[in-house]
Design a protein around this motif. Structure first.
Motif, mmCIF file in Angstrom:
data_model
loop_
_atom_site.group_PDB
_atom_site.id
_atom_site.type_symbol
_atom_site.label_atom_id
_atom_site.label_comp_id
_atom_site.label_asym_id
_atom_site.label_seq_id
_atom_site.Cartn_x
_atom_site.Cartn_y
_atom_site.Cartn_z
ATOM 1 N N LEU A 295 17.354 7.739 69.451
ATOM 2 C CA LEU A 295 17.486 7.210 70.680
ATOM 3 C C LEU A 295 17.453 5.542 70.215
ATOM 4 C CD1 LEU A 295 17.600 6.888 73.804
ATOM 5 C CD2 LEU A 295 14.874 6.984 73.614
ATOM 6 N N ILE A 296 16.702 5.104 69.421
ATOM 7 C CA ILE A 296 16.592 3.836 68.972
ATOM 8 C C ILE A 296 18.045 3.238 68.489
ATOM 9 C CG2 ILE A 296 15.825 1.704 67.845
ATOM 10 C CD1 ILE A 296 14.041 2.819 70.248
ATOM 11 N N SER A 297 18.351 4.184 67.407
ATOM 12 C CA SER A 297 19.752 4.034 66.810
ATOM 13 C C SER A 297 21.106 3.880 67.872
ATOM 14 C CB SER A 297 20.094 4.961 65.887
ATOM 15 O OG SER A 297 20.584 6.114 66.286
ATOM 16 N N LEU A 301 23.486 0.431 69.827
ATOM 17 C CA LEU A 301 24.834 0.203 70.004
ATOM 18 C C LEU A 301 25.148 0.049 71.374
ATOM 19 C CD1 LEU A 301 26.060 3.157 67.647
ATOM 20 C CD2 LEU A 301 26.219 0.671 67.405
ATOM 21 N N LEU A 302 24.080 0.162 72.383
ATOM 22 C CA LEU A 302 24.655 0.149 73.982
ATOM 23 C C LEU A 302 25.197 -1.303 74.300
ATOM 24 C CD1 LEU A 302 24.421 1.612 76.373
ATOM 25 C CD2 LEU A 302 21.929 0.963 76.791
ATOM 26 N N THR A 353 17.695 -8.225 66.206
ATOM 27 C CA THR A 353 18.563 -9.042 65.439
ATOM 28 C C THR A 353 19.934 -8.005 65.015
ATOM 29 O OG1 THR A 353 17.104 -10.428 64.592
ATOM 30 C CG2 THR A 353 19.049 -10.229 63.467
ATOM 31 N N ILE A 354 19.526 -6.880 64.811
ATOM 32 C CA ILE A 354 20.689 -5.781 64.632
ATOM 33 C C ILE A 354 21.498 -5.573 65.783
ATOM 34 C CG2 ILE A 354 21.101 -3.661 63.783
ATOM 35 C CD1 ILE A 354 18.274 -3.627 62.256
ATOM 36 N N THR A 355 20.806 -5.413 66.839
ATOM 37 C CA THR A 355 21.838 -5.192 68.272
ATOM 38 C C THR A 355 22.379 -6.628 68.104
ATOM 39 O OG1 THR A 355 19.768 -3.900 68.993
ATOM 40 C CG2 THR A 355 21.399 -4.815 70.547
ATOM 41 N N LEU A 356 21.904 -7.778 68.050
ATOM 42 C CA LEU A 356 22.585 -9.098 68.393
ATOM 43 C C LEU A 356 23.836 -8.927 67.479
ATOM 44 C CD1 LEU A 356 22.847 -11.773 69.737
ATOM 45 C CD2 LEU A 356 21.555 -12.483 67.827
ATOM 46 N N GLY A 357 23.708 -8.647 66.365
ATOM 47 C CA GLY A 357 24.835 -8.594 65.481
ATOM 48 C C GLY A 357 26.060 -7.789 65.933
#
Length: 461
Positions: A295-297, A301-302, A353-357
């Motif tokens: 779910l987090i992964s 990407l959402l 940070t990963i989501t931002l990238g």
């Protein structure tokens, strides 16, 4: 746009959405499926690569089918095939059967997808093609990005089998809508199907993709890599020989006589490697390295998916107003910034940070994809647009398949040769994967300067 064409476009858009969605839904499910069937990365990637390979082979076949049969008959037939593939996948207890279900899904989706482009290009006038293609971008660019997110939500409380079964009711609705509402426009053009082209293209792509997927698990000089590469090249050369001078080619190679079509295709293929590769790298990073849930992964990407949903129609309208070169230059630059952030990640990097990238990458990407697709098709004569659509989408899928295989191979090699733990090896491979994406994006700047607006004649190049 005439009412009948508008109805046809919306129905085909609805059905195709789930076909493209299915192409990436499995990426989030790869870690749990690997555990259930006790398989490696190289084997697991065939759930994605097998889909895209079958998809890539059906798309050029669609050029022949669209000249021979009505849009309504094609959509109903291949939506039914997609439904059957979903049913097989949902009930599979053997991994090979699961792959078979995926490939049957891809056969169905492989014809539905080009139908959208052809209907749109025939229905829209030149001044509004960008806007119409922007709407189509919701299917082609939003659905593959939202796929892993949807998959993450499903896997949080249900098994991977629901990734197949939950698309089935929507496919059935699309079939019923087509039966009762879609007008029938007969073509019945007498054509001969180029069987030699299909066979040589199929074996060529299969051998090349198989060779790429074996990198990291076999020696380069072995048959599993070098031998398959040589076979793939031989079949590719045979394919070109069968198409040259053929009255009914499997793929009309005349589309490559148009410079803007070629430039747009090169840019699109590079972007597909990075986009689909990203949907593979991020789930592995979040689930296997950071030990977060599916779910987090998916949630990572959402935001990028929502940016794609909102910006796809807008980017189409921007194409109608501004030079394509400017849009692509801005978009690729933004994409490079987001990819650089991903290159700098480590196991202690925050999810935010990963989501931002990823979100920055998608914002840049969506500014480019619709304009270059519209650019590619706008410079083709109307008579070969079905061939152009088929070729464009075929190369898109081939690039996605080979890009996925390449990035998985990088992870496999890094994992195999790392002198530390498996997790560290995976992290090194993922960082190298992102770095590869960044290098490819930088290569795009070489081709951007060759793009020009529709106001300029092609002879100026």
């Amino acid at each position: 746009m005439k009412k009948g064409m508008r109805v046809s476009l919306y129905i085909v858009l609805f059905g195709s959405f789930f076909g493209v969605l299915s192409s990436t839904m499995m990426t989030t499910a790869l870690p749990p499926i690997m555990r259930v069937f006790h398989i490696s990365y190289s084997s697991a990637q065939w759930l994605t690569n097998g889909y895209m390979l079958a998809n890539a082979l059906m798309i050029p076949t669609s050029a022949y089918l669209m000249k021979r049969f009505s849009f309504k008959s094609l959509f109903i037939t291949f939506s039914t095939i997609f439904f059957i593939g979903s049913l097989i996948g949902a009930t599979a207890n053997i991994y090979l059967v699961l792959i078979l279900g995926r490939m049957i899904q891809a056969i169905g989706a492989g014809v539905m997808i080009p139908l959208v482009n052809v209907i749109a290009m025939r229905a829209a006038d030149k001044k509004h093609r960008g806007s119409v293609m922007g709407i189509i971008g919701v299917v082609f660019n939003f659905s593959p990005i939202i796929g892993p997110t949807v998959s993450g939500f499903i896997l949080d409380s249900l098994t991977w089998r629901y990734l197949f079964s939950l698309t089935m009711p929507f496919t059935l609705i699309a079939i019923l809508l087509a039966i009762f509402l879609m007008p029938r426009v007969e073509h019945n053009t007498e054509l001969v199907f180029n069987v030699k082209g299909l066979i040589t293209a199929s074996f060529g792509l299969l051998c090349l993709l198989w060779a790429f997927s074996n990198i990291g698990e076999a020696k380069f000089l072995s048959f599993n890599i070098l031998g398959l590469l040589v076979l793939g090249i031989i079949f590719a050369l045979l394919f070109l020989k069968t198409q040259k001078g053929s009255k009914s080619p499997f793929i009309n190679l005349n589309v490559f006589k148009h410079t803007q079509f070629n430039i747009a295709n090169i840019l699109n293929m590079i972007l597909m490697v990075t986009m689909y590769g990203n949907t593979i790298l991020l789930p592995i990073l979040v689930q296997n390295v950071m030990h977060k849930s599916a779910l987090i992964s998916g949630l990572v990407l959402l935001p990028g998916a929502m940016v794609t949903f909102v910006m796809s129609p807008i980017s189409g309208k921007l194409f109608d107003k501004y030079p394509v070169k400017v849009l692509v230059l801005i978009g690729i630059t933004i994409d490079c910034i987001g990819t650089f952030l991903q290159v700098m990640i480590n196991k202690d990097t925050s999810i935010l940070t990963i989501t931002l990238g990823q979100t920055i990458r998608q914002f840049g990407l969506v500014l480019v994809l619709i304009p270059i697709q519209t650019q590619a098709l706008s410079f083709l004569p109307m008579t070969i647009i079905p061939d152009g659509v088929a070729m464009y989408n075929t190369l898109r899928q081939v690039a996605a398949s080979f890009g996925t295989a390449l990035l998985i191979a990088i992870i496999t090699v890094a994992n195999k040769h790392a002198n530390t733990t498996t997790i560290t090896g995976e992290l090194v491979g993922i960082k190298l994967g992102f770095a590869t994406c960044l290098v490819l994006l930088l290569c795009c700047f070489i081709f951007i300067r060759k793009l020009y607006t529709s106001k300029e004649p092609e002879s100026q190049l």
